[in-house]
Write an enzyme that holds these catalytic residues in place. Structure first.
Site, mmCIF file in Angstrom:
data_model
loop_
_atom_site.group_PDB
_atom_site.id
_atom_site.type_symbol
_atom_site.label_atom_id
_atom_site.label_comp_id
_atom_site.label_asym_id
_atom_site.label_seq_id
_atom_site.Cartn_x
_atom_site.Cartn_y
_atom_site.Cartn_z
ATOM 1 N N ILE A 16 0.814 -1.203 0.000
ATOM 2 C CA ILE A 16 0.000 0.000 0.000
ATOM 3 C C ILE A 16 0.855 1.264 0.000
ATOM 4 O O ILE A 16 0.555 2.237 -0.685
ATOM 5 C CB ILE A 16 -0.946 -0.007 1.206
ATOM 6 N N TYR A 170 -0.310 -5.381 18.478
ATOM 7 C CA TYR A 170 -0.610 -4.674 17.233
ATOM 8 C C TYR A 170 -1.910 -3.882 17.378
ATOM 9 O O TYR A 170 -1.977 -2.700 17.014
ATOM 10 C CB TYR A 170 -0.713 -5.669 16.083
ATOM 11 N N LYS A 174 -2.430 0.254 17.227
ATOM 12 C CA LYS A 174 -3.340 0.918 16.291
ATOM 13 C C LYS A 174 -4.337 1.820 17.027
ATOM 14 O O LYS A 174 -4.755 2.845 16.501
ATOM 15 C CB LYS A 174 -4.063 -0.118 15.440
#
Length: 289
Positions: A16, A170, A174
């Site tokens: 991405i 993780y 976030k």
């Protein structure tokens, strides 16, 4: 889009990050690929220059797992690049291990590295306003939490390096991205700098490089539900970078090129402020305030 200095933290050499950099390069911006791996970063810059026809695509070395590297990168950038119109905090690592400074890998890279870099470049962003800061989060932030006592004692937001705690770490990192963006927007209110966080639809190949085999087995079913191909995954990043008229939504969270609501933790201004203050101390920013 006018002259544009564009920073990618980690991952702009693949997936991405690379797809987004390519699309912005096609629009004529000056694109800085900030990556840890020199060979991969330079190869990505070459590919993007060739495909976009834009020669203003360059690599600069940055290791978000090393706070000294972040400071060095910021110093070099500020000395060599007169503009910074869009800062894209794109890193997203998951897996065991620690940063050079002893923090848990996901927390150290995904949050602290971005936090320090953004603050070091903030004055340049103000000078170049209107400008934007994008921080790539993930839908999994809704499963995150922050234990400040654990962070103080273990320099991490999870208690161990087990497969489950790697995944939880993780998610926690976030959530930090969402809270960081919220507090940043509060601090930038009244300026020409706006900020946004987003779920891009991260592809599994970007996340899996540091995973154990068991963690990959855990992530793959989720990947099929939430993750997109690189071009599709870059669309929300491009939207937040380029869409006119979203300035009143500074500090908010986007997915699928649209505003999305976050859970209660992601809207907690007190939690966001405390995370900011703790992060200042952990990165040494409070000593220079």
């Amino acid at each position: 889009m006018g002259p544009c200095g564009l920073v990618y933290c980690l991952g702009s050499n693949t997936g991405i990050g690379k797809s987004t950099a390519l699309e912005l390069a096609k629009r004529g911006g000056r694109v800085i690929l900030a990556c840890r791996n020199k060979d991969k970063g330079e190869a990505a810059a070459f590919d993007i220059r060739k495909e976009s026809g834009n020669n203003q695509v360059v690599f600069m070395q940055l290791d978000l797992a090393n706070l000294k590297s972040v400071c060095s990168f910021a110093e070099t950038f500020l000395n060599t690049e007169p503009r910074l119109d869009i800062l894209v905090n794109n890193a997203g690592v998951i897996g065991p291990g620690c940063t050079e400074d002893g923090f848990g890998l996901a927390f150290g890279v995904n949050h602290l590295g971005h936090f320090l870099l953004t603050n070091l470049l903030l004055e340049r962003l103000r000078q170049c306003g209107p400008s934007r800061v994008l921080t790539v989060s993930a839908l999994l932030h809704c499963f995150g939490n922050i234990d400040f006592h654990l962070l103080a004692s273990q320099k991490d937001v999870v208690p161990s390096q087990s497969t489950w705690h790697n995944f939880q770490g993780y998610c926690n990192s976030k959530l930090c991205n969402v809270l960081f963006t919220r507090e940043l927007a509060n601090r930038l209110e009244g300026t020409e700098v706006t900020c946004y966080t987003l779920h891009p639809g991260v592809i599994h190949t970007e996340l899996c490089c540091n995973m154990s085999q068991w963690l990959r087995l855990l992530i793959m079913p989720l990947a099929k539900l939430f993750f997109l191909d690189p071009k599709g995954g870059s669309q929300t990043t491009l939207y937040c970078a380029l869409q006119e008229g979203i300035e009143p939504l500074s500090g908010r969270y986007f997915s699928n090129c649209a505003l999305q609501h976050v859970g209660a933790k992601g809207r907690d201004d007190g939690l966001a402020k405390k995370l900011w203050e703790v992060s200042e101390k952990l990165t040494g920013l409070s000593q220079h305030a």
